[in-house]
Design an enzyme around this catalytic site. Structure first.
Site, PDB file in Angstrom:
ATOM      1  CG  MET A  32      -1.819   1.188   1.309  1.00  0.00           C
ATOM      2  SD  MET A  32      -2.936   1.085   2.694  1.00  0.00           S
ATOM      3  CE  MET A  32      -3.974   2.483   2.302  1.00  0.00           C
ATOM      4  CB  CYS A  33       1.760   4.038  -0.314  1.00  0.00           C
ATOM      5  SG  CYS A  33       0.064   4.533  -0.026  1.00  0.00           S
ATOM      6  NE  ARG A  34       5.917  -0.064  -2.023  1.00  0.00           N
ATOM      7  CZ  ARG A  34       6.476  -1.008  -1.257  1.00  0.00           C
ATOM      8  NH1 ARG A  34       7.508  -1.697  -1.715  1.00  0.00           N
ATOM      9  NH2 ARG A  34       6.007  -1.253  -0.044  1.00  0.00           N
ATOM     10  CG  ASN A  88       1.426   1.672  -5.261  1.00  0.00           C
ATOM     11  OD1 ASN A  88       0.897   1.494  -4.178  1.00  0.00           O
ATOM     12  ND2 ASN A  88       2.405   0.883  -5.714  1.00  0.00           N
ATOM     13  CG  ASN A  98       4.560   1.886   2.440  1.00  0.00           C
ATOM     14  OD1 ASN A  98       3.478   1.415   2.116  1.00  0.00           O
ATOM     15  ND2 ASN A  98       5.682   1.200   2.365  1.00  0.00           N
TER      16      ASN A  98
END
Length: 257
Positions: free
Chosen positions: A1-3, A41, A115
């Protein structure tokens, strides 16, 4: 979930850091290699950078995927900076808060990204709202878990805490209130980087005496990338990286290569 990614070093075009590497943050928006939660993402992105002589960073954020923003290619080609923080987002609720929810969040000299996810948000963190002044709650950029975690960190920074301590104490407080949360936090003031590995991947690449990159995952296959152990606080400058286990008083020595 997110970078996300942060860089300190000689001035570089944003594109050389975020677009050109074979597994860049740009590519991670649709093809991350080490992401444990989520696969794409595409719910927003943002980049913050510092200009010489100006302590307050600039930001460029959008609600859509980074690959769909035709203006970003021009921006990344010509804007240069010696300190950058950028993120691509996989939202829990797509479209919620739109651009305002895209990292990096900012205040004064700081840029911040989260993140992960707070389990059972917002119910789990309701007891912590009393530690945030009402004016701060009302002025939050977004109404999501990341913005609230940033409010907790910011309160500690404004209270005089050192950046690493502010991140560590916030992670431990949120993890106690919401067990099972993923809390990889990333913070810079343009001169240093602090980050936590708590539930997802974190790596760093140090070019001795020149630059440091801290990222959710390597953007290329350089063998000098080092993985940060889970439940660890990272503190970095352009020349040094220090790892400290969260809940442990003694720092870890940087791995030798």
């Amino acid at each position: 979930m997110c970078r996300h990614l942060a860089y300190l070093g000689p001035e570089e075009p944003l594109g050389r850091l975020l677009v050109e590497p074979p597994h860049s943050l740009y590519r991670q928006s649709w093809a991350p290699r080490r992401q444990r939660h989520g696969t794409v993402n595409a719910d927003g992105f943002g980049v913050g950078w510092y200009a010489e002589g100006d302590p307050a960073p600039a930001r460029y954020r959008r609600a859509g995927p980074i690959w769909a923003d035709l203006s970003f290619a021009d921006l990344a080609r010509v804007v240069r900076s010696s300190a950058v923080l950028a993120a691509v987002r996989d939202a829990t609720l797509a479209g919620a808060d739109a651009e305002a929810a895209a990292a990096p969040y900012a205040s004064g000299p700081w840029l911040f990204s989260h993140n992960g996810a707070v389990r059972d948000w917002p119910r789990s963190l309701a007891p912590l709202t009393s530690s945030v002044p009402p004016a701060e709650l009302l002025s939050m950029e977004a109404r999501n878990d990341s913005a609230f975690v940033w409010a907790l960190v910011l309160g500690r920074l404004r209270g005089g805490d050192e950046v690493g301590q502010a991140l560590a104490d916030t992670v431990l407080e949120v993890a106690e209130a919401a067990p099972g949360s993923r809390l990889n936090l990333l913070l810079t003031d343009g001169e240093s980087i602090a980050a936590t590995a708590w539930g997802d991947t974190l790596w760093y690449l140090r070019c001795p005496g020149r630059s440091t990159v801290v990222a959710s995952e390597p953007y290329d296959d350089d063998p000098h990338w080092q993985e940060v152990p889970d439940r660890t606080l990272l503190a970095a400058s352009r020349t040094d990286v220090l790892l400290t286990p969260l809940k442990s008083p003694e720092p870890l020595e940087e791995p030798r290569t």
